[in-house]
Design a protein around this motif. Structure first.
Motif, mmCIF file in Angstrom:
data_model
loop_
_atom_site.group_PDB
_atom_site.id
_atom_site.type_symbol
_atom_site.label_atom_id
_atom_site.label_comp_id
_atom_site.label_asym_id
_atom_site.label_seq_id
_atom_site.Cartn_x
_atom_site.Cartn_y
_atom_site.Cartn_z
ATOM 1 N N VAL A 166 25.581 3.419 9.499
ATOM 2 C CA VAL A 166 26.396 2.575 9.590
ATOM 3 C C VAL A 166 25.685 1.099 10.043
ATOM 4 C CG1 VAL A 166 28.912 0.637 9.736
ATOM 5 C CG2 VAL A 166 28.509 3.536 8.857
ATOM 6 N N MET A 167 25.246 0.098 10.129
ATOM 7 C CA MET A 167 25.033 -0.906 10.676
ATOM 8 C C MET A 167 26.644 -2.210 10.742
ATOM 9 S SD MET A 167 23.047 -2.505 12.442
ATOM 10 C CE MET A 167 21.325 -2.324 12.662
ATOM 11 N N ARG A 199 25.964 2.081 5.228
ATOM 12 C CA ARG A 199 26.611 0.641 5.015
ATOM 13 C C ARG A 199 26.173 -0.208 5.980
ATOM 14 N NH1 ARG A 199 28.095 2.615 0.866
ATOM 15 N NH2 ARG A 199 29.268 4.250 0.012
ATOM 16 N N ILE A 200 25.952 -1.128 5.381
ATOM 17 C CA ILE A 200 25.489 -2.930 6.325
ATOM 18 C C ILE A 200 26.578 -3.897 6.331
ATOM 19 C CG2 ILE A 200 23.709 -4.444 6.627
ATOM 20 C CD1 ILE A 200 21.564 -2.741 5.125
ATOM 21 N N THR A 238 25.428 -0.077 0.821
ATOM 22 C CA THR A 238 26.255 -1.023 0.511
ATOM 23 C C THR A 238 25.573 -2.880 0.921
ATOM 24 O OG1 THR A 238 28.156 -0.274 1.044
ATOM 25 C CG2 THR A 238 28.137 -0.220 -1.143
ATOM 26 N N VAL A 239 26.190 -3.774 1.121
ATOM 27 C CA VAL A 239 26.079 -4.224 2.165
ATOM 28 C C VAL A 239 27.616 -5.630 2.034
ATOM 29 C CG1 VAL A 239 24.407 -6.664 3.361
ATOM 30 C CG2 VAL A 239 23.989 -4.541 1.958
ATOM 31 N N LEU A 275 34.947 -0.067 5.352
ATOM 32 C CA LEU A 275 33.962 -0.443 4.067
ATOM 33 C C LEU A 275 32.654 0.466 4.837
ATOM 34 C CD1 LEU A 275 33.865 -4.611 4.308
ATOM 35 C CD2 LEU A 275 35.008 -3.029 2.078
ATOM 36 N N ALA A 276 33.448 1.201 5.597
ATOM 37 C CA ALA A 276 31.939 1.736 6.082
ATOM 38 C C ALA A 276 31.887 3.469 5.725
ATOM 39 C CB ALA A 276 31.986 2.399 7.420
ATOM 40 N N LYS A 277 32.515 3.751 4.898
ATOM 41 C CA LYS A 277 33.061 5.327 4.440
ATOM 42 C C LYS A 277 32.721 5.516 2.925
ATOM 43 C CE LYS A 277 37.817 6.173 6.248
ATOM 44 N NZ LYS A 277 37.733 5.292 7.534
ATOM 45 N N PRO A 278 32.543 6.205 2.819
ATOM 46 C CA PRO A 278 31.545 6.444 1.337
ATOM 47 C C PRO A 278 31.909 6.486 0.091
ATOM 48 C CG PRO A 278 31.876 9.210 3.066
ATOM 49 C CD PRO A 278 32.685 7.301 3.687
#
Length: 262
Positions: A90-91, A141-142, A184-185, A240-243
């Motif tokens: 995650v970024m 996740r970005i 995803t971004v 949003l960072a979750k799978p």
């Protein structure tokens, strides 16, 4: 199957601008979610305070000092994260600043400073996070920081507004490019979030007298209009960072109490 391979090691995040405000709240929330976290800002003493909070939650943490508008800093931050924490999942490119000036009074040096701090830094974080996630081959996740001022203009903040609009476009482009890699971004686009950055005493007094009044003025909100805390943003980033957020990409999601609706 949904953008993350499930592995035995802890998931790892980077959060820039994490020593205070929204970045601080995001870093702590991701630690609560079970992620190990690299936290970045330009101030080591402030980062160490946040690091202690994360360690108290039982998570590993890597404080990384540097200006993320510098490509070598970002490259080194991602490399060190992988070296120390093992991977990058995650970024959160959260770091940024604001320049207050009317367009007719704008100094080019101030414009360029805002472009570098807010936009170049996000591009660099996107670039090096994407490279690492592609290399890992397990999705990712970005996320980048936009704003409701990335959806509408405001007075005296043209440089800031321009960067936040641009981050939305950059995010859509990268979302398309990384879709085959199950990365995803997205961006989060807060309204008025009360932090140290929105506490501008003299200007607040001139536009209503309370913390956030000047920021509300810029956003076209009356002094009594809606505001929130960084927890609001951290909660969205957490999801949003979750799978399970694998079906959301290329979006700029607003949380502002209903000021901008789309």
């Amino acid at each position: 199957m949904n953008g993350f391979a499930y592995h035995t090691t802890s998931r790892v995040a980077i959060v820039t601008g994490a020593s205070k405000g929204i970045g601080h709240d995001i870093a702590l929330r991701l630690a609560d979610d079970g992620l190990d976290v690299t936290i970045n800002s330009r101030n080591l003493a402030e980062l160490e305070v946040v690091a202690q909070e994360i360690r108290a939650k039982g998570r590993r943490v890597l404080p990384y000092v540097g200006d993320v508008s510098d490509e070598e800093v970002v490259k080194g931050m991602v490399e060190k994260t992988v070296e120390v924490l093992g991977r990058l999942d995650v970024m959160v490119a959260n770091a940024g600043t604001a320049v207050v000036s009317r367009v007719v009074d704008m100094e080019l040096k101030d414009w360029n400073y805002c472009m570098n701090s807010n936009l170049a830094s996000v591009m660099l974080c996107y670039k090096y996070a994407a490279r690492q996630m592609i290399k890992q081959g397990e999705g990712g996740r970005i996320l980048g920081a936009s704003s409701i001022l990335g959806k509408k203009g405001g007075p005296e903040v043209s440089a800031y507004v321009a960067t936040k609009f641009a981050i939305r476009g950059l995010t859509q482009c990268l979302a398309i490019e990384l879709a085959p890699h199950k990365i995803t971004v997205n961006t989060y686009a807060p309204g008025v979030i009360l932090t140290q950055m929105t506490n501008v005493d003299a200007l607040d007094k001139a536009y209503g007298g309370t913390h956030g009044a000047f920021t509300k003025h810029i956003c076209g909100i009356p002094p009594e209009g809606p505001h929130s805390s960084g927890d609001t943003v951290a909660s969205l980033v957490s999801y949003l960072a979750k799978p399970e957020a694998y079906f959301i990409t290329g979006q700029s999601i607003v949380m502002d109490g209903g000021v901008v609706m789309s």
